[in-house]
Write a protein that holds these residues in place. Structure first.
Motif, short mmCIF file in Angstrom:
data_model
loop_
_atom_site.label_atom_id
_atom_site.label_comp_id
_atom_site.label_asym_id
_atom_site.label_seq_id
_atom_site.Cartn_x
_atom_site.Cartn_y
_atom_site.Cartn_z
N ALA A 93 -6.15 6.44 2.45
CA ALA A 93 -5.06 6.60 1.41
C ALA A 93 -5.04 7.56 0.71
O ALA A 93 -5.97 7.53 -0.15
CB ALA A 93 -4.93 5.18 0.75
N ILE B 120 0.67 4.16 -3.02
CA ILE B 120 0.42 5.48 -2.57
C ILE B 120 1.49 6.21 -3.14
O ILE B 120 1.06 7.49 -3.91
CB ILE B 120 -0.04 5.80 -1.01
CG1 ILE B 120 -0.99 4.90 -0.67
CG2 ILE B 120 0.10 6.97 -1.00
CD1 ILE B 120 -1.17 4.93 0.91
N GLN C 66 -8.48 10.81 -2.18
CA GLN C 66 -8.19 9.80 -1.12
C GLN C 66 -9.27 8.49 -1.23
O GLN C 66 -10.51 8.71 -1.83
CB GLN C 66 -8.16 10.30 0.17
CG GLN C 66 -9.10 10.99 0.68
CD GLN C 66 -8.81 12.07 1.80
OE1 GLN C 66 -8.73 12.00 2.99
NE2 GLN C 66 -8.31 13.43 1.22
N LEU D 168 0.86 -1.07 -0.12
CA LEU D 168 -0.09 0.07 0.10
C LEU D 168 0.92 1.29 -0.13
O LEU D 168 0.58 2.30 -0.66
CB LEU D 168 -0.97 0.02 1.07
CG LEU D 168 -1.94 1.23 1.43
CD1 LEU D 168 -2.61 1.42 0.34
CD2 LEU D 168 -2.67 1.27 2.66
N ALA E 103 0.10 4.11 5.43
CA ALA E 103 -0.01 2.65 5.29
C ALA E 103 0.19 2.02 6.41
O ALA E 103 -0.44 0.89 6.99
CB ALA E 103 0.89 1.98 4.26
#
Length: 261
Positions: free
Chosen positions: A171, A83, A103, A79, A178
């Motif tokens: 996120a 991102i 997000q 993750l 994360a």
């Protein structure tokens, strides 16, 4: 293995802000699922030139690739990398420090012959059915635990709670978020099935109290993801007094991914 995926927009005239995928490695050993619920942007903008569906498509695409192609990388690290990769694609054109930069909530699961990994960030849910038939819900309940007074306006939420200590996390553009996710690993033999739901589908349990999480997973297995979402839509339309929905929008994007392992 049986998998099923359904995603339906809350408004057919607006783009669906959710993202969902199931990845199956070429080896045929294991698989992964990705579910994102994009955060609807405010009317006054996000500091970004791009839409929420643009963001969820790119973040979801990166996660689909990374969870399959890097099986030894923990989900939180996958993750974080996804991102960072997504932020890099628009850091030169957009203000990624804006509190409402695009997000999403995140649910990830990945299974191998020996283990099932999971990750949940913000208010989507992962249901896990054990080998004995019991069902547990993996939740990141930080948002639900906040007092309603703190959630009175979007301005208060953005200033004091969104992606802040003492608040909740999604996120967005900071890979470090994360590490805030709820994560875990279970023996593969202890897991029979998984179901990932965005909050638009989880309303059947969380808002309307039509059953518990075990009932919800049982409905998806027996009648399919479409049946769950259609029942949610019927309940939304029937709630004319907004006894259950309150200030929430009448229809939300609703996504369900089901996997029998």
């Amino acid at each position: 293995m049986r998998t099923e995926l359904l995603s339906r927009p809350g408004d057919p005239d607006r783009p669906n802000e959710d993202f969902a995928s199931v990845g199956l490695p070429a080896s045929g050993q294991g698989g992964s699922l990705v579910v994102l619920d994009g955060v609807t942007p405010p009317a006054d903008g996000t500091g970004c030139l791009h839409s929420v569906p643009w963001f969820t498509a790119r973040l979801g695409g990166a996660l689909t690739e990374l969870t399959v192609s890097l099986p030894d990388v923990p989900l939180a690290e996958a993750l974080s990398r996804a991102i960072a990769r997504t932020a890099e694609t628009h850091s030169g054109t957009c203000d990624l420090s804006h509190s409402r930069t695009p997000q999403a909530t995140v649910v990830l699961a990945r299974w191998t012959p020996s283990a099932v990994e999971y990750l949940v960030l913000s208010d989507s849910v992962l249901l896990v059915e054990a080998a004995d038939g019991t069902v547990g819900a993996v939740l990141d309940d930080r948002l639900a635990r906040l007092p309603r007074s703190a959630l009175a306006t979007d301005a208060l939420i953005d200033a004091d709670l969104r992606n802040r200590e003492g608040g909740f996390f999604t996120a967005a553009a900071d890979p470090a978020v994360a590490a805030r996710a709820v994560t875990g690993v279970l023996p593969r033999g202890e897991v029979r099935a998984l179901a990932a739901l965005t909050d638009g589908a989880a309303r059947w349990v969380e808002r309307f109290r039509e059953g518990d999480w075990a009932d919800c997973l049982g409905l998806v297995r027996k009648e399919g993801a479409r049946a769950l979402v259609e029942r949610v839509r019927e309940l939304e339309l029937a709630d004319t007094e907004r006894a259950f929905l309150g200030r929430s929008k009448t229809h939300d994007d609703a996504t369900v991914v089901y996997a029998e392992l």
